[in-house]
Design a protein around this motif. Structure first.
Motif: not given
Length: 122
Positions: A101-109
């Motif tokens: 699990c990683v921090e919730e952020k916008e996923i890059p392309s």
């Protein structure tokens, strides 16, 4: 900072977008079985230099994500198959043993040739 895993994306399965909508993705190195390639982000085979731990970072191209939990089998499957499920939910507990699990952020392309890095910050 110390890089403990560095790879490049070589293939993106046709079903990866469905997982990304759920804020997760599946990694496999190029040894991925044919029946799993549709759901996986396939990347070059490389060695995991040290265990991935909470507080380390996953870097996709130039965007970093702090690791918030590491499932009990995630390091083993990363070492053997370059395989883990990455959940972008910021959870302090992995629901499945192979999940990071990683921090919730916008996923890059994520594209063919995107760089994947796990690195220690300490």
């Amino acid at each position: 900072m110390k890089t403990i895993y560095q790879s490049r994306v070589t293939e993106i399965g046709s079903q990866v977008g469905l997982f990304l909508e759920e804020k997760m993705f599946i990694l496999f190195n190029e040894s991925a079985p044919a029946d799993l390639r549709d759901v996986a982000i396939v990347h070059t085979h490389c060695s995991l230099e040290e265990d991935i731990k909470v507080g380390d970072e996953l870097v996709i191209d130039n965007q970093s994500f702090k690791i918030t939990s590491v499932g009990s089998k995630a390091n083993e499957t990363m070492r053997d198959l370059g395989h883990t499920t990455v959940a972008l939910n910021g959870s302090s507990e992995s629901e499945m043993p192979g999940t990071i699990c990683v921090e919730e952020k916008e996923i890059p392309s994520i594209n063919v040739s995107s760089q994947l890095i796990f690195r220690q910050l300490r």
